[in-house]
Write a protein that holds these residues in place. Structure first.
Motif, PDB file in Angstrom:
ATOM      1  N   VAL A  27       0.845  -1.190   0.000  1.00 48.54           N
ATOM      2  CA  VAL A  27       0.000   0.000   0.000  1.00 48.54           C
ATOM      3  C   VAL A  27       0.886   1.247   0.000  1.00 48.54           C
ATOM      4  CG1 VAL A  27      -0.187  -0.014   2.543  1.00 48.54           C
ATOM      5  CG2 VAL A  27      -1.919   1.196   1.200  1.00 48.54           C
ATOM      6  N   THR A  28       0.414   2.269  -0.723  1.00 47.36           N
ATOM      7  CA  THR A  28       1.087   3.567  -0.708  1.00 47.36           C
ATOM      8  C   THR A  28       0.238   4.517   0.125  1.00 47.36           C
ATOM      9  OG1 THR A  28       1.994   3.169  -2.903  1.00 47.36           O
ATOM     10  CG2 THR A  28       2.020   5.441  -2.125  1.00 47.36           C
ATOM     11  N   ILE A  29       0.869   5.137   1.135  1.00 48.18           N
ATOM     12  CA  ILE A  29       0.150   6.020   2.052  1.00 48.18           C
ATOM     13  C   ILE A  29       0.806   7.394   2.033  1.00 48.18           C
ATOM     14  CG2 ILE A  29      -0.526   6.434   4.458  1.00 48.18           C
ATOM     15  CD1 ILE A  29      -0.566   3.424   4.894  1.00 48.18           C
ATOM     16  N   GLY A  30      -0.003   8.410   1.797  1.00 43.68           N
ATOM     17  CA  GLY A  30       0.474   9.787   1.862  1.00 43.68           C
ATOM     18  C   GLY A  30       0.350  10.300   3.288  1.00 43.68           C
ATOM     19  N   ILE A  31       1.429  10.868   3.813  1.00 47.39           N
ATOM     20  CA  ILE A  31       1.373  11.493   5.136  1.00 47.39           C
ATOM     21  C   ILE A  31       1.797  12.959   4.966  1.00 47.39           C
ATOM     22  CG2 ILE A  31       1.563   9.420   6.555  1.00 47.39           C
ATOM     23  CD1 ILE A  31       4.569   9.858   6.773  1.00 47.39           C
ATOM     24  N   PRO A  33       3.107  -4.212   3.529  1.00 48.88           N
ATOM     25  CA  PRO A  33       4.301  -3.437   3.174  1.00 48.88           C
ATOM     26  C   PRO A  33       3.839  -2.031   2.763  1.00 48.88           C
ATOM     27  CG  PRO A  33       4.120  -5.445   1.832  1.00 48.88           C
ATOM     28  CD  PRO A  33       2.849  -5.310   2.590  1.00 48.88           C
ATOM     29  N   ILE A  34       4.425  -0.996   3.396  1.00 54.40           N
ATOM     30  CA  ILE A  34       3.979   0.386   3.164  1.00 54.40           C
ATOM     31  C   ILE A  34       5.063   1.174   2.452  1.00 54.40           C
ATOM     32  CG2 ILE A  34       3.119   2.520   4.212  1.00 54.40           C
ATOM     33  CD1 ILE A  34       2.564   0.859   6.768  1.00 54.40           C
ATOM     34  N   ARG A  35       4.640   1.917   1.420  1.00 56.09           N
ATOM     35  CA  ARG A  35       5.515   2.931   0.829  1.00 56.09           C
ATOM     36  C   ARG A  35       4.924   4.275   1.218  1.00 56.09           C
ATOM     37  NH1 ARG A  35       5.916   5.937  -3.983  1.00 56.09           N
ATOM     38  NH2 ARG A  35       4.110   4.928  -4.914  1.00 56.09           N
ATOM     39  N   PHE A  36       5.695   5.045   1.984  1.00 53.26           N
ATOM     40  CA  PHE A  36       5.206   6.348   2.439  1.00 53.26           C
ATOM     41  C   PHE A  36       5.543   7.428   1.423  1.00 53.26           C
ATOM     42  CE2 PHE A  36       5.531   4.171   6.591  1.00 53.26           C
ATOM     43  CZ  PHE A  36       4.264   4.438   7.067  1.00 53.26           C
ATOM     44  N   GLU A  37       4.605   8.365   1.263  1.00 52.30           N
ATOM     45  CA  GLU A  37       4.823   9.584   0.475  1.00 52.30           C
ATOM     46  C   GLU A  37       4.673  10.749   1.444  1.00 52.30           C
ATOM     47  OE1 GLU A  37       5.582  10.364  -2.613  1.00 52.30           O
ATOM     48  OE2 GLU A  37       5.620   8.382  -3.538  1.00 52.30           O
ATOM     49  N   PRO A  38       5.791  11.165   2.113  1.00 46.50           N
ATOM     50  CA  PRO A  38       5.684  12.228   3.107  1.00 46.50           C
ATOM     51  C   PRO A  38       5.771  13.623   2.488  1.00 46.50           C
ATOM     52  CG  PRO A  38       7.871  11.234   3.172  1.00 46.50           C
ATOM     53  CD  PRO A  38       7.121  10.561   2.048  1.00 46.50           C
ATOM     54  N   ARG A  39       5.019  14.569   3.042  1.00 48.37           N
ATOM     55  CA  ARG A  39       5.063  15.953   2.603  1.00 48.37           C
ATOM     56  C   ARG A  39       4.984  16.862   3.831  1.00 48.37           C
ATOM     57  NH1 ARG A  39       5.647  13.152  -1.226  1.00 48.37           N
ATOM     58  NH2 ARG A  39       4.745  13.299  -3.314  1.00 48.37           N
ATOM     59  N   LEU A  40       5.805  17.901   3.869  1.00 46.63           N
ATOM     60  CA  LEU A  40       5.766  18.908   4.920  1.00 46.63           C
ATOM     61  C   LEU A  40       5.519  20.245   4.235  1.00 46.63           C
ATOM     62  CD1 LEU A  40       6.173  19.912   7.812  1.00 46.63           C
ATOM     63  CD2 LEU A  40       8.643  19.786   7.463  1.00 46.63           C
ATOM     64  N   THR A  43      -1.992  25.164  -1.707  1.00 45.55           N
ATOM     65  CA  THR A  43      -0.889  24.201  -1.639  1.00 45.55           C
ATOM     66  C   THR A  43      -1.365  22.873  -1.059  1.00 45.55           C
ATOM     67  OG1 THR A  43       0.681  26.004  -1.321  1.00 45.55           O
ATOM     68  CG2 THR A  43       1.442  23.813  -0.698  1.00 45.55           C
ATOM     69  N   ILE A  44      -2.196  22.946  -0.015  1.00 48.52           N
ATOM     70  CA  ILE A  44      -2.715  21.723   0.610  1.00 48.52           C
ATOM     71  C   ILE A  44      -3.562  20.953  -0.402  1.00 48.52           C
ATOM     72  CG2 ILE A  44      -4.129  20.770   2.472  1.00 48.52           C
ATOM     73  CD1 ILE A  44      -3.456  23.439   4.046  1.00 48.52           C
ATOM     74  N   SER A  45      -4.498  21.640  -1.059  1.00 46.03           N
ATOM     75  CA  SER A  45      -5.358  20.972  -2.051  1.00 46.03           C
ATOM     76  C   SER A  45      -4.516  20.341  -3.157  1.00 46.03           C
ATOM     77  CB  SER A  45      -6.344  21.966  -2.671  1.00 46.03           C
ATOM     78  OG  SER A  45      -7.306  22.383  -1.725  1.00 46.03           O
ATOM     79  N   GLN A  46      -3.540  21.095  -3.665  1.00 43.26           N
ATOM     80  CA  GLN A  46      -2.689  20.603  -4.752  1.00 43.26           C
ATOM     81  C   GLN A  46      -1.898  19.373  -4.309  1.00 43.26           C
ATOM     82  OE1 GLN A  46      -2.862  21.593  -7.925  1.00 43.26           O
ATOM     83  NE2 GLN A  46      -1.487  19.874  -8.328  1.00 43.26           N
ATOM     84  N   THR A  47      -1.391  19.391  -3.089  1.00 33.54           N
ATOM     85  CA  THR A  47      -0.625  18.263  -2.553  1.00 33.54           C
ATOM     86  C   THR A  47      -1.509  17.019  -2.460  1.00 33.54           C
ATOM     87  OG1 THR A  47       0.808  19.763  -1.313  1.00 33.54           O
ATOM     88  CG2 THR A  47       0.738  17.462  -0.569  1.00 33.54           C
ATOM     89  N   LEU A  48      -2.739  17.191  -1.981  1.00 31.60           N
ATOM     90  CA  LEU A  48      -3.653  16.044  -1.866  1.00 31.60           C
ATOM     91  C   LEU A  48      -3.968  15.460  -3.243  1.00 31.60           C
ATOM     92  CD1 LEU A  48      -6.085  17.390   0.894  1.00 31.60           C
ATOM     93  CD2 LEU A  48      -4.189  15.771   1.176  1.00 31.60           C
ATOM     94  N   ILE A  49      -4.198  16.325  -4.223  1.00 36.54           N
ATOM     95  CA  ILE A  49      -4.471  15.849  -5.594  1.00 36.54           C
ATOM     96  C   ILE A  49      -3.268  15.072  -6.129  1.00 36.54           C
ATOM     97  CG2 ILE A  49      -4.847  16.602  -7.988  1.00 36.54           C
ATOM     98  CD1 ILE A  49      -6.491  18.979  -6.753  1.00 36.54           C
ATOM     99  N   LEU A 104      -4.519   5.829   0.871  1.00 35.15           N
ATOM    100  CA  LEU A 104      -4.871   6.505   2.111  1.00 35.15           C
ATOM    101  C   LEU A 104      -3.960   7.711   2.264  1.00 35.15           C
ATOM    102  CD1 LEU A 104      -6.256   6.560   4.955  1.00 35.15           C
ATOM    103  CD2 LEU A 104      -4.410   5.058   5.740  1.00 35.15           C
ATOM    104  N   MET A 105      -4.535   8.819   2.735  1.00 37.68           N
ATOM    105  CA  MET A 105      -3.742   9.996   3.059  1.00 37.68           C
ATOM    106  C   MET A 105      -4.169  10.480   4.426  1.00 37.68           C
ATOM    107  SD  MET A 105      -3.566  12.005  -0.409  1.00 37.68           S
ATOM    108  CE  MET A 105      -4.790  10.898  -0.994  1.00 37.68           C
ATOM    109  N   LEU A 106      -3.191  10.702   5.294  1.00 37.98           N
ATOM    110  CA  LEU A 106      -3.450  11.249   6.617  1.00 37.98           C
ATOM    111  C   LEU A 106      -2.738  12.584   6.721  1.00 37.98           C
ATOM    112  CD1 LEU A 106      -2.908   8.058   8.818  1.00 37.98           C
ATOM    113  CD2 LEU A 106      -5.062   8.951   7.921  1.00 37.98           C
ATOM    114  N   THR A 107      -3.497  13.622   7.094  1.00 38.66           N
ATOM    115  CA  THR A 107      -2.895  14.938   7.304  1.00 38.66           C
ATOM    116  C   THR A 107      -2.878  15.224   8.794  1.00 38.66           C
ATOM    117  OG1 THR A 107      -4.899  16.317   7.300  1.00 38.66           O
ATOM    118  CG2 THR A 107      -3.957  15.721   5.136  1.00 38.66           C
ATOM    119  N   THR A 108      -1.948  16.059   9.213  1.00 38.21           N
ATOM    120  CA  THR A 108      -1.932  16.511  10.602  1.00 38.21           C
ATOM    121  C   THR A 108      -1.661  18.012  10.609  1.00 38.21           C
ATOM    122  OG1 THR A 108      -0.848  16.292  12.759  1.00 38.21           O
ATOM    123  CG2 THR A 108       0.498  15.770  10.836  1.00 38.21           C
ATOM    124  N   GLY A 109      -2.434  18.722  11.436  1.00 36.99           N
ATOM    125  CA  GLY A 109      -2.250  20.157  11.559  1.00 36.99           C
ATOM    126  C   GLY A 109      -3.260  20.981  10.772  1.00 36.99           C
ATOM    127  N   GLY A 110      -3.502  22.197  11.269  1.00 37.31           N
ATOM    128  CA  GLY A 110      -4.335  23.156  10.546  1.00 37.31           C
ATOM    129  C   GLY A 110      -5.826  22.926  10.621  1.00 37.31           C
TER     130      GLY A 110
END
Length: 197
Positions: free
Chosen positions: A9-13, A44-51, A58-64, A73-79
């Motif tokens: 699985v690929t998970i965006g954080i 097995p996880i492949r992470f796609e991290p973004r800060l 920028t947030i919308s574009q990153t999620l797209i 799956l994408m999990l955001t934290t903050g804001g």
């Protein structure tokens, strides 16, 4: 007969913070998300991290971009609070095909067991294409609490965390079959949706 290997699985954080994104202080969101997911999932996880900073576009574009990169799956934290710069929910709703209000309701319910200010939290969850996007709280402790839920002193589950419902949600939108370590978080599926071991 060999044991079946869980689906990869690929998970965006995504950690959303003006100050952490400029290096003004150390980001704790991404390590907390990665640590919890690594403990909770057998896959097995492949992470796609973004800060990134608290900028709605920028947030919308990153999620797209993360949806397009194949993140189930994408999990955001903050804001997610009421402050002027807190725009994560608006940015998330802007890219939604469907909203999943139960996730936000349950996160606030869990957090209210700890702090009365949980009612100020505006986390949302949405589906875009075949991806589930969930806004989590900003504090590492609160991230783990909302994902895992509340356990009684004897270790039994008092209040379910939101992650118990995530694997079945991802099944329903056509994503990979997520399998959890029950000691961290037991995934719930109807019997008809459980794959044989």
């Amino acid at each position: 007969m060999s044991e079946r290997t869980p689906d990869p699985v690929t998970i965006g954080i995504v950690s959303i913070s003006d100050r952490a994104s400029t290096g003004a202080y150390e980001d704790k969101g991404l390590p907390a998300l990665q640590d919890w997911l690594t403990r909770a999932l057998k896959n097995p996880i492949r992470f796609e991290p973004r800060l990134i900073p608290d900028e709605q576009a920028t947030i919308s574009q990153t999620l797209i971009e993360l949806v397009d990169a194949g993140c189930a799956l994408m999990l955001t934290t903050g804001g997610t609070g009421p402050a002027p710069r807190d725009v994560t929910p608006e940015a998330t709703l802007a890219v939604a095909d469907k909203t999943m209000p139960g996730f936000g309701e349950q996160m606030r319910q869990i957090s209210l067991a700890f702090v009365p200010t949980a009612i100020l939290s505006r986390q949302v969850a949405v589906i875009r294409g075949q991806s589930l996007i969930i806004n989590l709280p900003g504090q590492p402790k609160a991230i783990a609490e909302t994902l895992e839920g509340l356990k009684a002193a004897d270790g039994s589950q008092k209040v379910h965390g939101i992650f118990a419902a995530v694997p079945y949600c991802i099944d329903l939108i056509g994503g990979p079959y997520l399998e959890t370590h029950d000691a961290v978080c037991k995934a719930f599926r109807p019997k008809s949706a459980v794959r044989p071991a």
